[in-house]
Design an enzyme around this catalytic site. Structure first.
Site, PDB file in Angstrom:
ATOM      1  N   ALA A  25      32.208  39.429  32.636  1.00  0.00           N
ATOM      2  CA  ALA A  25      32.392  37.996  33.288  1.00  0.00           C
ATOM      3  C   ALA A  25      32.556  37.057  32.270  1.00  0.00           C
ATOM      4  O   ALA A  25      32.942  35.862  32.549  1.00  0.00           O
ATOM      5  CB  ALA A  25      31.316  37.878  34.374  1.00  0.00           C
ATOM      6  N   THR A  29      34.707  33.096  32.178  1.00  0.00           N
ATOM      7  CA  THR A  29      34.124  31.732  32.318  1.00  0.00           C
ATOM      8  C   THR A  29      34.898  30.499  31.891  1.00  0.00           C
ATOM      9  O   THR A  29      35.006  29.488  32.505  1.00  0.00           O
ATOM     10  CB  THR A  29      32.580  31.756  31.631  1.00  0.00           C
ATOM     11  OG1 THR A  29      32.818  32.028  30.251  1.00  0.00           O
ATOM     12  CG2 THR A  29      31.793  32.710  32.560  1.00  0.00           C
ATOM     13  N   ASP A 105      38.877  40.365  38.787  1.00  0.00           N
ATOM     14  CA  ASP A 105      39.602  39.060  39.046  1.00  0.00           C
ATOM     15  C   ASP A 105      41.061  39.204  38.843  1.00  0.00           C
ATOM     16  O   ASP A 105      41.910  38.298  39.011  1.00  0.00           O
ATOM     17  CB  ASP A 105      39.150  37.766  38.398  1.00  0.00           C
ATOM     18  CG  ASP A 105      38.827  38.041  36.720  1.00  0.00           C
ATOM     19  OD1 ASP A 105      39.472  38.960  36.029  1.00  0.00           O
ATOM     20  OD2 ASP A 105      37.892  37.484  36.213  1.00  0.00           O
ATOM     21  N   HIS A 120      35.396  48.330  37.811  1.00  0.00           N
ATOM     22  CA  HIS A 120      34.595  47.718  39.017  1.00  0.00           C
ATOM     23  C   HIS A 120      35.481  47.424  40.307  1.00  0.00           C
ATOM     24  O   HIS A 120      35.159  46.782  41.002  1.00  0.00           O
ATOM     25  CB  HIS A 120      33.667  46.736  38.642  1.00  0.00           C
ATOM     26  CG  HIS A 120      32.468  47.021  37.827  1.00  0.00           C
ATOM     27  ND1 HIS A 120      31.597  46.130  37.269  1.00  0.00           N
ATOM     28  CD2 HIS A 120      31.995  48.354  37.618  1.00  0.00           C
ATOM     29  CE1 HIS A 120      30.812  46.641  36.519  1.00  0.00           C
ATOM     30  NE2 HIS A 120      30.730  47.901  36.765  1.00  0.00           N
ATOM     31  N   CYS A 131      37.899  53.449  57.432  1.00  0.00           N
ATOM     32  CA  CYS A 131      38.880  54.610  57.330  1.00  0.00           C
ATOM     33  C   CYS A 131      39.797  54.168  56.138  1.00  0.00           C
ATOM     34  O   CYS A 131      40.881  55.162  55.648  1.00  0.00           O
ATOM     35  CB  CYS A 131      40.058  54.504  58.434  1.00  0.00           C
ATOM     36  SG  CYS A 131      40.971  52.981  58.580  1.00  0.00           S
ATOM     37  N   SER A 188      26.870  40.996  29.299  1.00  0.00           N
ATOM     38  CA  SER A 188      25.388  40.905  28.997  1.00  0.00           C
ATOM     39  C   SER A 188      25.201  42.384  28.754  1.00  0.00           C
ATOM     40  O   SER A 188      23.973  43.046  28.348  1.00  0.00           O
ATOM     41  CB  SER A 188      24.685  40.788  30.099  1.00  0.00           C
ATOM     42  OG  SER A 188      24.532  41.280  31.285  1.00  0.00           O
ATOM     43  N   ASN A 209      30.285  37.564  22.149  1.00  0.00           N
ATOM     44  CA  ASN A 209      29.149  37.110  23.210  1.00  0.00           C
ATOM     45  C   ASN A 209      28.732  35.786  22.907  1.00  0.00           C
ATOM     46  O   ASN A 209      28.495  35.677  21.672  1.00  0.00           O
ATOM     47  CB  ASN A 209      28.357  37.983  23.735  1.00  0.00           C
ATOM     48  CG  ASN A 209      28.086  38.040  25.266  1.00  0.00           C
ATOM     49  OD1 ASN A 209      29.100  38.123  25.899  1.00  0.00           O
ATOM     50  ND2 ASN A 209      27.023  37.917  25.604  1.00  0.00           N
TER      51      ASN A 209
HETATM   52  P1  OAD Z   1      26.945  38.943  32.955  1.00  0.00           P
HETATM   53  O1  OAD Z   1      27.007  37.691  33.854  1.00  0.00           O
HETATM   54  O2  OAD Z   1      25.710  39.728  33.225  1.00  0.00           O
HETATM   55  O3  OAD Z   1      27.127  38.727  31.494  1.00  0.00           O
HETATM   56  C1  OAD Z   1      28.199  37.819  30.857  1.00  0.00           C
HETATM   57  C2  OAD Z   1      27.765  37.520  29.626  1.00  0.00           C
HETATM   58  O4  OAD Z   1      28.933  36.835  28.882  1.00  0.00           O
HETATM   59  C3  OAD Z   1      26.353  36.788  29.326  1.00  0.00           C
HETATM   60  O5  OAD Z   1      25.957  37.524  28.194  1.00  0.00           O
HETATM   61  C4  OAD Z   1      27.154  35.610  29.074  1.00  0.00           C
HETATM   62  O6  OAD Z   1      25.925  34.809  28.066  1.00  0.00           O
HETATM   63  C5  OAD Z   1      28.301  35.737  28.358  1.00  0.00           C
HETATM   64  N1  OAD Z   1      29.221  34.795  28.338  1.00  0.00           N
HETATM   65  C6  OAD Z   1      29.598  33.747  29.141  1.00  0.00           C
HETATM   66  N2  OAD Z   1      30.305  32.982  28.942  1.00  0.00           N
HETATM   67  C7  OAD Z   1      30.958  33.430  27.870  1.00  0.00           C
HETATM   68  C8  OAD Z   1      32.115  32.936  27.037  1.00  0.00           C
HETATM   69  N3  OAD Z   1      33.034  32.080  27.346  1.00  0.00           N
HETATM   70  N4  OAD Z   1      32.287  33.809  25.821  1.00  0.00           N
HETATM   71  C9  OAD Z   1      31.443  34.641  25.548  1.00  0.00           C
HETATM   72  N5  OAD Z   1      30.317  35.113  26.240  1.00  0.00           N
HETATM   73  C10 OAD Z   1      30.074  34.557  27.303  1.00  0.00           C
HETATM   74  O7  OAD Z   1      28.238  39.490  33.294  1.00  0.00           O
HETATM   75  P2  OAD Z   1      28.866  41.214  33.279  1.00  0.00           P
HETATM   76  O8  OAD Z   1      28.033  41.758  31.948  1.00  0.00           O
HETATM   77  O9  OAD Z   1      30.412  41.294  33.301  1.00  0.00           O
HETATM   78  O10 OAD Z   1      29.176  44.037  38.979  1.00  0.00           O
HETATM   79  O11 OAD Z   1      28.001  41.896  34.472  1.00  0.00           O
HETATM   80  C11 OAD Z   1      28.485  43.128  34.871  1.00  0.00           C
HETATM   81  C12 OAD Z   1      28.459  43.406  36.274  1.00  0.00           C
HETATM   82  O12 OAD Z   1      27.337  42.853  37.148  1.00  0.00           O
HETATM   83  C13 OAD Z   1      29.852  42.705  37.066  1.00  0.00           C
HETATM   84  O13 OAD Z   1      31.009  43.557  36.947  1.00  0.00           O
HETATM   85  C14 OAD Z   1      28.948  42.615  38.437  1.00  0.00           C
HETATM   86  C15 OAD Z   1      27.840  42.245  37.911  1.00  0.00           C
HETATM   87  O14 OAD Z   1      27.069  42.416  39.108  1.00  0.00           O
HETATM   88  C16 OAD Z   1      30.004  44.329  40.204  1.00  0.00           C
HETATM   89  O15 OAD Z   1      30.424  43.187  40.587  1.00  0.00           O
HETATM   90  C17 OAD Z   1      29.950  45.592  40.553  1.00  0.00           C
HETATM   91 ZN    ZN Z   2      39.952  51.362  59.794  1.00  0.00          ZN
END
Ligand code: OAD
Ligand code: ZN
Length: 245
Positions: A25, A29, A105, A120, A131, A188, A209
């Protein structure tokens, strides 16, 4: 900013034979889409179990639906940023082979990346929760029941309590196994199996990160914003290429 590390990464990318990217994610951002676990992240405002779980889909459809209408509407107002475009350019120029993303996205594809593994799922696809019949975003937004079976419609993303799409995951693991360089960006590393994917490589692991939250082996950590770091690394790649010709 740690320019020596950026330059090193540029060299590593040019010298690698199989570079694979893993994004989360934090990659989005800078496009104006909130991440999940930062201070202002989505899970600071919503309980994922109440809005993004298989339980919410089955037992609290109104809440589930409202959350994903919001997520879908936010997505359509946003666009890929320079970092997404640089990754697409690197693939096109043969510097990277594929992108494994936890993001739903579709920004990597919209920026022009072709070899993308969305482990994901995607918020740009919709189907019946009963269905599996494919449907349109409009039908989902309007809360129309499935035309075939009357079931509730849902986005094509992985919910808490669901398994990842097995084919996509297997391909993603295979990519990491082949890689001699894995670059993890904006995650993260707290959700499995994504958090563990890089353990499948025998190559070098670089983690970009804005904070270091990695629990597993990382060889180089680069602290910074995804788009800004990628832009600088891209400049170094061009510089080094010009010197090598
Ligand atoms: P997280 O929100 O857990 O982690 C995002 C990381 O990116 C954090 O450590 C932030 O500090 C860092 N961050 C934010 N903006 C940044 C930038 N511009 N440059 C560098 N780092 C930045 O998101 P994910 O690890 O993607 O699941 O989360 C994993 C999954 O948890 C997602 O896919 C989602 C969620 O629940 C589902 O929807 C199935
Ligand atoms: Zn249906």
């Amino acid at each position: 900013m740690d320019y020596a590390k950026y330059k090193d990464l540029a060299k590593n990318i040019l010298d690698s034979t199989y570079t694979v990217i893993l994004t989360g994610a934090g990659m989005s951002t800078e496009s104006g889409v909130a991440d999940f676990r930062s201070k202002d992240g989505i899970w600071a405002k919503y309980d994922p179990m109440k809005v993004a779980s298989i339980d919410a889909l089955k037992n609290d459809y109104d809440n589930f639906h409202a959350f994903y209408v919001l997520r879908s509407n936010t997505k359509v107002q946003r666009e890929p940023h320079i970092g997404h475009k640089i990754l697409a350019k690197w693939e096109n120029e043969g510097h990277i082979k594929s992108i494994i993303t936890q993001n739903v996205d579709n920004f990597h594809n919209e920026a022009g990346s072709k070899n993308v593994y969305p482990i994901h799922g995607s918020i740009t696809e919709f189907r019946c929760s009963e269905c599996d019949e494919k449907t349109s975003k409009e039908s989902f937004i309007n809360k129309t029941p499935c035309e075939k079976c009357g079931g509730n419609l849902r986005p094509g993303i992985v919910l808490f309590g669901e398994s990842l799409p097995i084919r996509v995951l297997e391909n993603a693991i295979y990519e990491v196994e082949k890689a001699d360089l894995v670059i993890i960006i904006g995650t993260s590393l707290s959700v499995y199996p994504a958090a563990n994917l890089h353990s499948h490589t025998k190559g070098k692991v670089v983690y970009i990160n804005d904070e270091n939250t990695a629990k597993k082996r990382i060889d180089i950590f680069i602290e910074g914003k995804a788009g800004k770091v990628l832009l600088k690394v891209d400049e170094y790649i061009d510089e080094i290429k010009a010197l090598r010709v």
